[in-house]
Design an enzyme around this catalytic site. Structure first.
Site, PDB file in Angstrom:
ATOM      1  N   ARG A   1      11.424   4.205   2.615  1.00  0.00           N
ATOM      2  CA  ARG A   1      11.136   3.273   3.714  1.00  0.00           C
ATOM      3  C   ARG A   1      12.414   2.490   3.945  1.00  0.00           C
ATOM      4  NH1 ARG A   1       6.164  -0.871   4.147  1.00  0.00           N
ATOM      5  NH2 ARG A   1       5.189   1.047   4.892  1.00  0.00           N
TER       6      ARG A   1
ATOM      7  N   ARG B   1       0.800  -1.224   0.000  1.00  0.00           N
ATOM      8  CA  ARG B   1       0.000   0.000   0.000  1.00  0.00           C
ATOM      9  C   ARG B   1       0.826   1.264   0.000  1.00  0.00           C
ATOM     10  NH1 ARG B   1      -2.765  -3.762   1.844  1.00  0.00           N
ATOM     11  NH2 ARG B   1      -0.860  -4.219   2.940  1.00  0.00           N
ATOM     12  N   THR B   2       1.794   1.354   0.880  1.00  0.00           N
ATOM     13  CA  THR B   2       2.497   2.636   1.020  1.00  0.00           C
ATOM     14  C   THR B   2       3.196   2.992  -0.288  1.00  0.00           C
ATOM     15  OG1 THR B   2       2.759   2.193   3.362  1.00  0.00           O
ATOM     16  CG2 THR B   2       4.134   3.920   2.455  1.00  0.00           C
TER      17      THR B   2
ATOM     18  N   HIS C   1       5.578   6.169  11.338  1.00  0.00           N
ATOM     19  CA  HIS C   1       5.008   6.003   9.992  1.00  0.00           C
ATOM     20  C   HIS C   1       4.049   7.179   9.760  1.00  0.00           C
ATOM     21  CE1 HIS C   1       3.612   4.319   6.359  1.00  0.00           C
ATOM     22  NE2 HIS C   1       3.436   3.062   6.725  1.00  0.00           N
TER      23      HIS C   1
ATOM     24  N   LYS D   1      26.507  -3.522  -2.592  1.00  0.00           N
ATOM     25  CA  LYS D   1      27.962  -3.303  -2.721  1.00  0.00           C
ATOM     26  C   LYS D   1      28.517  -2.621  -1.481  1.00  0.00           C
ATOM     27  CE  LYS D   1      27.389  -2.299  -7.627  1.00  0.00           C
ATOM     28  NZ  LYS D   1      27.501  -1.199  -8.592  1.00  0.00           N
TER      29      LYS D   1
HETATM   30  C1  NCD Z   1       2.314  -0.978   8.016  1.00  0.00           C
HETATM   31  C2  NCD Z   1       3.817  -0.761   8.053  1.00  0.00           C
HETATM   32  O1  NCD Z   1       4.508  -1.027   7.080  1.00  0.00           O
HETATM   33  O2  NCD Z   1       4.248  -0.306   9.084  1.00  0.00           O
HETATM   34  N1  NCD Z   1       1.792  -1.122   6.748  1.00  0.00           N
HETATM   35  C3  NCD Z   1       1.492  -0.012   6.036  1.00  0.00           C
HETATM   36  O3  NCD Z   1       2.335   0.775   5.720  1.00  0.00           O
HETATM   37  N2  NCD Z   1       0.203   0.200   5.769  1.00  0.00           N
HETATM   38  C4  NCD Z   1       1.822  -1.983   8.966  1.00  0.00           C
HETATM   39  C5  NCD Z   1       2.446  -3.337   9.015  1.00  0.00           C
HETATM   40  O4  NCD Z   1       3.322  -3.700   8.241  1.00  0.00           O
HETATM   41  O5  NCD Z   1       2.015  -4.093   9.878  1.00  0.00           O
END
Ligand code: NCD
Length: 371
Positions: free
Chosen positions: A103, A53-54, A131, A82
């Site tokens: 991320r 999703r993100t 997040h 590397k």
């Molecule tokens: C979450 C994350 O990556 O922290 N997912 C997201 O971004 N919607 C939650 C998770 O991984 O549990």
């Protein structure tokens, strides 16, 4: 023009947040209709950890605004293999593009990128720390469906220790006047830096219950999370966390919503999906409009998302111990500078400005000097 970065919700003033939600409302009203507001702009999407999703909602958002995206979602295809550091990678990528979404599994990694980048950095999650765009999505969805955030009672359930979504969300909820109920096994409770901020900075209320059943009459929303098995030691990864199934639905208030940042593993039974209170798929859909609004404002509105995090440097920083949190980016990339800081609400507790973990007091030569 100052460059805005979203590493924590602290980078947004209250008026930034309401402006962002208003803009997300507009984007949601016009739905998928493409526009060209960010035509000619390029965004890098650097995902060092898995995501559905993100990453896809950021890419969708940017492309819906007429921009283009590039990047990687598998570090095997980047120079990390590397031995390149994050600090070097971000310096290069930031010189190619107009914005970066990142991320990364290390706590504080997004702040390092913001410190080194001349273009906006947006965190898509830094280890088990924060997040922020998931939290904006959660708040936006709550505001839209409940009409407000102030005065709501929200149960945060599951793995509150290693789940980053609940760390940003808990603080943001109390910042905007909601009450939080934590429903988690005692070994998977909220980390001290989150509770400290909730209690001392916002004078927020947090209650604790062992079972979801114990808070059903009082909660307006239940925010479920999965066990973050990939980040937990084996003994914690085997603990049972709260689960919602039909029997629990039958006991819930008719107006209590069920949210989840997703992915769901087994903490919400599939039979729950058909219930009108189950809103996690709608919540995820709202994430595109929120990210459209965020990227649009970051790139087009001067001064947006430029608030400094509320940290003050400690006196005599060279005398403080290095951060010992092995998940902190400064431990994983030791060439990075250490940044010991204090906050107004905990002026005697030195923390790492990247991961927010307390620095070891025992190692301080002047522990009582009142820094
Ligand atoms: C979450 C994350 O990556 O922290 N997912 C997201 O971004 N919607 C939650 C998770 O991984 O549990």
């Amino acid at each position: 023009m100052p460059v805005g970065h979203l590493v924590s919700l602290d980078n947004l003033t209250d008026s930034d947040v309401s402006g962002l939600f208003d803009r997300a409302d507009v984007f949601e009203r016009v739905r998928e209709r493409a526009n060209d507001r960010l035509r000619g702009q390029l965004m890098a999407v650097l995902f060092y950890e898995p995501s559905t999703r993100t990453r896809l909602s950021f890419e969708t958002a940017f492309m819906r605004l007429g921009g283009s995206t590039m990047g990687f979602s598998d570090i095997r295809s980047s120079s990390v293999t590397k031995g390149e550091t994050l600090a070097d990678t971000i310096r290069i990528v930031a010189s190619y593009v107009d914005a970066v979404v990142i991320r990364h599994p290390a706590e504080g990694s997004a702040q390092v990128c913001a410190d080194l980048s001349g273009v906006p950095i947006v965190s898509g999650g830094d280890g088990s720390h924060l997040h922020p765009t998931q939290t904006l999505t959660d708040l936006y969805y709550l505001r839209r469906t409940k009409g407000r955030i102030e005065g709501l009672t929200v149960a945060l359930c599951g793995d509150l220790l290693a789940g980053r979504t609940v760390h940003s969300l808990a603080t943001a909820l109390v910042r905007f006047g909601a009450r939080v109920v934590c429903v988690a096994p005692s070994k998977l409770g909220m980390p001290p830096y989150v509770l400290d901020e909730i209690h001392k900075r916002y004078r927020g209320v947090v209650n604790y219950v062992d079972r979801l059943e114990d808070c059903l009459p009082e909660v307006d929303t239940i925010y479920m999370t999965r066990l973050q098995r990939e980040r937990l030691p084996d003994e914690l990864a085997a603990i049972d966390i709260p689960r919602i199934d039909q029997a629990l639905l039958d006991k819930m208030r008719p107006d209590t919503l069920i949210l989840h940042p997703l992915p769901r593993v087994d903490e919400i039974a599939y039979e729950v999906d058909a219930d009108p209170r189950a809103r996690y798929f709608e919540q995820a859909a709202a994430g595109v409009f929120v990210r459209m609004a965020l990227l649009d404002l970051l790139l087009e509105q001067e001064g947006f998302c430029c608030a400094e995090r509320p940290f003050r440097p400690v006196e005599r920083p060279k005398e403080w111990a290095h951060c010992l949190n092995e998940r902190c980016i400064t431990v994983q990339e030791p060439a990075l500078p250490q940044r010991p800081v204090v906050t107004d609400w905990s002026p005697k507790v030195p923390r790492c400005a990247y991961c927010e973990h307390e620095l070891e007091q025992g190692l301080l030569p002047f522990a009582d000097s009142g820094a």
